[in-house]
Design an enzyme around this catalytic site. Structure first.
Site, PDB file in Angstrom:
ATOM      1  N   GLY A  34       0.800  -1.222   0.000  1.00 26.76           N
ATOM      2  CA  GLY A  34       0.000   0.000   0.000  1.00 26.76           C
ATOM      3  C   GLY A  34       0.833   1.273   0.000  1.00 26.76           C
ATOM      4  O   GLY A  34       0.299   2.376  -0.149  1.00 26.76           O
ATOM      5  N   GLU A  35       2.141   1.153   0.149  1.00 30.17           N
ATOM      6  CA  GLU A  35       2.970   2.369   0.147  1.00 30.17           C
ATOM      7  C   GLU A  35       3.072   2.932  -1.271  1.00 30.17           C
ATOM      8  O   GLU A  35       2.994   2.194  -2.253  1.00 30.17           O
ATOM      9  CB  GLU A  35       4.350   2.052   0.732  1.00 30.17           C
ATOM     10  N   ARG A  90     -13.388  20.820   4.392  1.00 28.98           N
ATOM     11  CA  ARG A  90     -14.572  20.958   5.248  1.00 28.98           C
ATOM     12  C   ARG A  90     -14.226  20.718   6.712  1.00 28.98           C
ATOM     13  O   ARG A  90     -15.039  20.928   7.587  1.00 28.98           O
ATOM     14  CB  ARG A  90     -15.688  20.024   4.746  1.00 28.98           C
ATOM     15  N   GLN A  91     -12.987  20.260   6.976  1.00 27.58           N
ATOM     16  CA  GLN A  91     -12.520  20.150   8.379  1.00 27.58           C
ATOM     17  C   GLN A  91     -11.496  21.276   8.578  1.00 27.58           C
ATOM     18  O   GLN A  91     -10.316  21.045   8.773  1.00 27.58           O
ATOM     19  CB  GLN A  91     -11.899  18.763   8.626  1.00 27.58           C
ATOM     20  N   HIS A 123     -13.308  25.503  -0.092  1.00 28.63           N
ATOM     21  CA  HIS A 123     -14.590  25.485   0.612  1.00 28.63           C
ATOM     22  C   HIS A 123     -14.641  26.571   1.696  1.00 28.63           C
ATOM     23  O   HIS A 123     -15.680  27.182   1.940  1.00 28.63           O
ATOM     24  CB  HIS A 123     -14.835  24.106   1.209  1.00 28.63           C
ATOM     25  N   ASP A 160     -27.457  26.269  -0.648  1.00 28.95           N
ATOM     26  CA  ASP A 160     -27.439  26.688   0.756  1.00 28.95           C
ATOM     27  C   ASP A 160     -26.924  28.112   0.900  1.00 28.95           C
ATOM     28  O   ASP A 160     -26.358  28.695  -0.037  1.00 28.95           O
ATOM     29  CB  ASP A 160     -26.636  25.709   1.630  1.00 28.95           C
ATOM     30  N   LYS A 183     -30.671  25.018   3.769  1.00 26.64           N
ATOM     31  CA  LYS A 183     -30.342  23.599   3.912  1.00 26.64           C
ATOM     32  C   LYS A 183     -29.946  23.266   5.342  1.00 26.64           C
ATOM     33  O   LYS A 183     -29.243  24.029   5.986  1.00 26.64           O
ATOM     34  CB  LYS A 183     -29.160  23.293   2.977  1.00 26.64           C
ATOM     35  N   ARG A 185     -28.107  20.104   7.401  1.00 27.54           N
ATOM     36  CA  ARG A 185     -27.468  18.789   7.243  1.00 27.54           C
ATOM     37  C   ARG A 185     -27.862  17.906   8.416  1.00 27.54           C
ATOM     38  O   ARG A 185     -27.654  18.257   9.574  1.00 27.54           O
ATOM     39  CB  ARG A 185     -25.940  18.945   7.154  1.00 27.54           C
TER      40      ARG A 185
END
Ligand code: R5P
Length: 282
Positions: A34-35, A90-91, A123, A160, A183, A185
């Site tokens: 996976g590297e 979004r974080q 964002h 939104d 909107k 969530r």
């Protein structure tokens, strides 16, 4: 020297064509464990380099860090980083105690080995402050607005309130009315869009958002608009993540939908190459 990352090959080549500057492609592979491995396919020694690499999904984020390292290791003179879609945006703050500010962690890491940073429709533009180098956010709204004109819309709409400024900018560009929906969530996959007093009877509406992820927001907005009597509803966004089966669901829910090539996919009908071109030459 344009360094075309594995996440953004089509966009990178479009920019190369428009700027006519030399480029280097990047080879990347995943080992059985996976590297991730990257290798520059050309000489960058003494060159002013601009990397174009979106950081979604996670594999491409790791590749970006390794490309930066490869440029340093192989003698690049300077490094600009263009991340067309900046993941984890979004974080951008700590919403609950114990959380990481993921967008900041990435910004700090990118800043370690670069001289300038550019992204498209971040964002949250506050993310720019997390960089320790000059950082810039470019808007693709004029390009999305121009594309929306193909449908001869009566109204441009944000799903939104958070997208209010973006939709106003787009609508003013093509001289059309605009509005936004309300909107809420409920969870990662479910949103509720409140019906709003708004006359869309018989209208062609184009909804524009920065990100389509699960498609929940757009699909809910479309169903409200059709309920309210809209004739045609089209959707556009900058960053089409289209997770899970959202592409199929979106196809059933809209007359058409499109996105840019910040994340490359079959719906990338609008290129942000013209937007990035001048930043690379500048
Ligand atoms: C949220 O504030 C963003 O602007 C998008 O509306 C959101 O990320 C879309 O997510 P989804 O497609 O999962 O509803």
């Amino acid at each position: 020297m344009l360094v075309i990352g594995p996440a953004s090959p089509a966009l990178g080549r479009r920019i190369k064509k428009e700027t006519e500057i030399d480029s280097v492609e990047v080879k990347s592979k995943i080992f059985p464990d996976g590297e991730i491995y990257v290798k520059l396919d050309g000489d960058v020694s003494g060159k002013h380099c601009t990397i174009v690499q979106t950081t979604y999904p996670n594999r491409h984020l790791i590749e970006l860090f390794f490309i930066q390292d490869a440029l340093i290791e192989n003698g690049a003179r300077s490094i600009k980083v263009i991340v067309p879609y900046y993941s984890y945006s979004r974080q951008d703050k700590r919403f609950e105690k114990g959380e990481a500010i993921s967008a900041r962690a990435i910004a700090e890491h990118i800043s370690l080995h670069s001289d300038a940073f550019y992204s498209v429709d971040l964002h949250a533009t506050g993310i720019l402050d997390y960089f320790k180098i000059p950082s810039h956010n470019l808007s693709s709204m004029p390009l999305l607005a121009e594309h929306s004109e193909l449908y001869d819309p009566d109204l441009l709409l944000s799903p939104d309130e958070g997208g209010k400024d973006r939709i106003r900018m787009a609508a003013e560009d093509i001289d059309k009315p605009w509005d936004y929906l309300e909107k809420t969530r409920i969870d990662g996959k479910t949103v509720e869009v409140k019906p709003k007093r708004m006359d869309v009877e018989g209208m062609t509406v184009v909804i524009l958002d920065d990100i389509i992820s699960t498609g929940g927001t757009m699909i809910e907005a479309a169903s409200k608009l059709y309920e309210m009597g809209a004739d045609e509803v089209h959707a556009g966004c900058t960053h089409g993540l289209f997770v899970g089966d959202s592409l199929e669901r979106l196809k059933k829910s809209f007359d058409s939908f499109f996105c840019t090539d910040t994340i490359e996919c079959e719906q990338s009908e609008v290129s942000v190459a013209p937007l990035l071109k001048e930043k690379i030459l500048g």
